[in-house]
Each structure stands twice: as C-alpha cells, then as structure tokens.
Scaffold this active site. Structure first.
Site, short mmCIF file in Angstrom:
data_model
loop_
_atom_site.label_atom_id
_atom_site.label_comp_id
_atom_site.label_asym_id
_atom_site.label_seq_id
_atom_site.Cartn_x
_atom_site.Cartn_y
_atom_site.Cartn_z
N SER A 30 39.62 37.75 29.63
CA SER A 30 38.82 38.96 29.38
C SER A 30 39.47 39.83 28.32
CB SER A 30 38.72 39.81 30.64
OG SER A 30 38.23 39.06 31.70
N HIS A 61 33.14 38.03 27.44
CA HIS A 61 33.50 36.62 27.23
C HIS A 61 32.43 36.00 26.33
CE1 HIS A 61 36.40 36.42 30.64
NE2 HIS A 61 35.67 37.42 31.07
N HIS A 83 34.36 31.24 35.61
CA HIS A 83 35.00 31.80 36.80
C HIS A 83 34.32 31.27 38.06
CE1 HIS A 83 35.85 34.78 33.62
NE2 HIS A 83 37.00 34.92 34.23
N TYR A 85 33.86 32.99 40.65
CA TYR A 85 32.95 34.02 41.19
C TYR A 85 31.57 34.00 40.53
CZ TYR A 85 34.33 36.83 37.08
OH TYR A 85 34.58 37.24 35.81
N GLU A 86 31.46 33.30 39.40
CA GLU A 86 30.14 33.20 38.76
C GLU A 86 29.25 32.21 39.50
OE1 GLU A 86 30.34 33.52 34.15
OE2 GLU A 86 32.26 32.69 34.77
N ALA A 113 43.48 38.75 32.12
CA ALA A 113 43.72 40.15 32.44
C ALA A 113 43.99 40.19 33.94
CB ALA A 113 42.51 40.99 32.10
N MET A 211 41.36 36.89 38.89
CA MET A 211 40.28 36.07 39.45
C MET A 211 40.10 34.75 38.70
SD MET A 211 37.50 39.14 39.75
CE MET A 211 37.98 40.80 40.31
N SER A 212 41.19 34.27 38.10
CA SER A 212 41.05 33.04 37.30
C SER A 212 42.36 32.25 37.34
CB SER A 212 40.71 33.42 35.85
OG SER A 212 41.78 34.12 35.25
N ASN A 235 45.46 46.97 34.37
CA ASN A 235 45.33 48.13 35.27
C ASN A 235 46.32 47.94 36.40
OD1 ASN A 235 43.19 45.89 35.92
ND2 ASN A 235 43.68 46.87 37.86
N HIS A 247 35.65 47.44 35.28
CA HIS A 247 35.78 46.36 34.29
C HIS A 247 35.99 46.97 32.89
CE1 HIS A 247 35.41 42.40 32.58
NE2 HIS A 247 34.34 42.74 31.87
N1 HPA Z 1 42.23 42.64 40.40
C1 HPA Z 1 41.69 41.41 40.20
N2 HPA Z 1 41.40 40.94 39.00
C2 HPA Z 1 41.67 41.71 37.94
C3 HPA Z 1 42.23 42.99 38.07
C4 HPA Z 1 42.52 43.48 39.37
O1 HPA Z 1 43.02 44.60 39.57
N3 HPA Z 1 42.35 43.49 36.82
C5 HPA Z 1 41.90 42.54 35.97
N4 HPA Z 1 41.47 41.46 36.64
#
Ligand code: HPA
Length: 274
Positions: A30, A61, A83, A85-86, A113, A211-212, A235, A247
């Site tokens: 990302s 993406h 992903h 989750y998709e 990320a 998440m990847s 973050n 996001h």
């Molecule tokens: N959690 C999960 N996935 C993420 C995060 C997060 O804080 N930041 C970027 N991808």
C-alpha cells in the site's frame, strides 16, 4: 486444469512480452507502488491480461506487473497485491509468487505498510522483517502438496534471509538511514485490530502488524526463493495513540517516506547478493 498448468500459462504469457528474464521480484505494498515507476524500459502488464491472475480491488493499489531494469538489475514488480481480506483464496493470493518463480526469479523483496506494535517505533520508520507470525488462521500450503513446487513440510526457521537482512542493514548505514527490525504478524483484516488485540500481539512477540506478506513469504520459501521483507510503519497500532486509524493515514505516511523508501530499496537492489 492443474495448478502447474495455470502457473506455466501465466508465466509464458509474461515471458512472451519481455526480452530478459528478471532475477528479483518485488511486491509493492500500500502506497509503496511508486518504486515500480522507477523501473527503466518497463514492460507493463495489467493483471487482468494475465491468464489465471485475479484482479486487485483495494484503492492505493494499481494491479499490474512492471518488468524492466532497476539499478542495473532485471526486476519484476507487482504494483498492487492480492489480499486474503478481498475474498481471494490463499492459492490466489500467492499465485503471482509461483509465476515469478517460474519466470526465473530467485529472490523476492516483499514490502508492506504495517501498524507499529513496538512502542519504540514511530510512524514513518522502515522495519526489516526478521521473522513473522502467521495469525491468519489459514496457510497457502494446505491441501495436496505438489513436490514439483516444494516440500510437504517446509522449514520456516530462516524465512527472512539472514544475509539479505545484513545486506539491508549495511545499505541503511551507507545512506544514513535509521532502520528498525522486528517480527511481523499477519492478520486477515480487513478490520484494524482492537487495542486488546494489539496488546495480545505484543505479548505474542510481534513488533508490527499487517494484513499481507505472510502467505507470500510462506509460498516463496516453499518455492526456495530468498526473501527480504520491509515494512513501512505507517501508523502506531490501535490503542497506542489515542486516535482512530484510517486507511488515509496509512497512505499519507507511506507517501511521506517515499524518498527514503525508494533510496533504500534501490541501494539494496543495486548490490543484492544472488
Ligand atoms: N493494522 C493492520 N494492518 C495495517 C495497519 C495496522 O495498524 N497499518 C497498515 N496496515
């Protein structure tokens, strides 16, 4: 159709469009897809054109392969990944790894990320992944094993190549970049974590959460590829700072670190041992 046939149809399609086969595969997470724009004499192939490739759905993406030269090396980059989750299966999520391997790639640089769990981290930090925790409740290797693709029970004790980690540390030093290192935990998403989950993940030994990456690294190791993983701490994970996660924040931070991320990865590629 067998998986092997699907892989070879996809890789033949890509090979038809390129003159030289790439040695290094890049998965751009990302907000990190800009690295793909730096590739010289690029051949760009949208995922939708490639037989058996799923299509990427999340914003930020792009969904294409970029193949060409970066720092004098032949590379193949995924601008955008699939992903879990998709709604894709683990097999779909990791299909591009199989294809890159079939094209002749020997090393994978995987980026993402991630939320910082380690409180010594700051948003904007880059973290070398030293190990991972598969917290997705699934595994891309579940099912009948095809010995032509890899072993039934792959070793995961040194999944993130030690020589590559050292090389990346040396590259960070060379360009004066302060780099973190730590354990990445892969959750399915798409929800960000609750503060209680973040405390649990910290107790489990994780430094960053995303998440990847975990499925792709598992399949890379199954396929015998050398892996380097880099997280952009976009973050602090939920509950560490008293503010909600978005996001947009993730994308904003990855944009802020763009220059140092580009410089770092280019330095790594220019002298990557193979
Ligand atoms: N959690 C999960 N996935 C993420 C995060 C997060 O804080 N930041 C970027 N991808």
């Amino acid at each position: 159709m067998t998986n092997l046939t699907a892989i070879s149809q996809a890789s033949s399609y890509v090979k038809k469009h390129i003159k030289e086969n790439p040695a290094i595969g890049l998965i751009l997470g990302s907000g990190l897809g800009v690295l793909g724009d730096e590739i010289e004499n690029p051949t760009i192939i949208p995922y939708s054109e490639i037989p058996h490739f799923p299509e990427s759905t999340v914003s930020g993406h792009k969904g294409q392969l970029v193949i060409g030269t970066l720092e004098g090396k032949q590379v193949i980059a995924m601008q955008g990944r699939f992903h879990y989750y998709e709604g894709y299966s683990m097999e779909q999520v990791t299909f591009p790894i199989r294809v890159m391997k079939d094209i002749g790639v020997g090393s994978i640089i995987v980026t993402n990320a991630a939320g910082g769990i380690n409180e010594d981290f700051n948003p904007g930090d880059l973290m070398l992944i030293t190990d991972h925790i598969n917290n997705m409740g699934d595994n891309p290797l579940i099912g009948k094993n095809d010995e032509a693709l890899g072993a039934r029970f792959p070793d995961m004790s040194q999944s993130y190549d030690r020589a590559y980690i050292q090389h990346a540390k040396d590259c960070a030093d060379a360009i004066g970049l302060n780099i973190q290192h730590g354990v990445y935990v892969g959750n399915t998403g798409p929800t960000y974590e609750t503060p209680a989950e973040v405390r649990m993940l910290r107790n489990m030994g994780a430094d960053a959460v995303g998440m990847s990456t975990v499925p792709e690294v598992i399949v890379s190791r199954h396929a015998g590829l050398r892996v380097l993983g880099i997280s952009c701490i976009s973050n602090m994970a939920a509950g560490i700072l008293d503010q909600p996660l978005t996001h947009d924040e993730v994308i904003e931070t990855t944009e802020q670190v763009r220059e140092s991320f580009l410089k770092f990865v280019k330095q790594i590629i220019s002298t990557l041992p193979q």
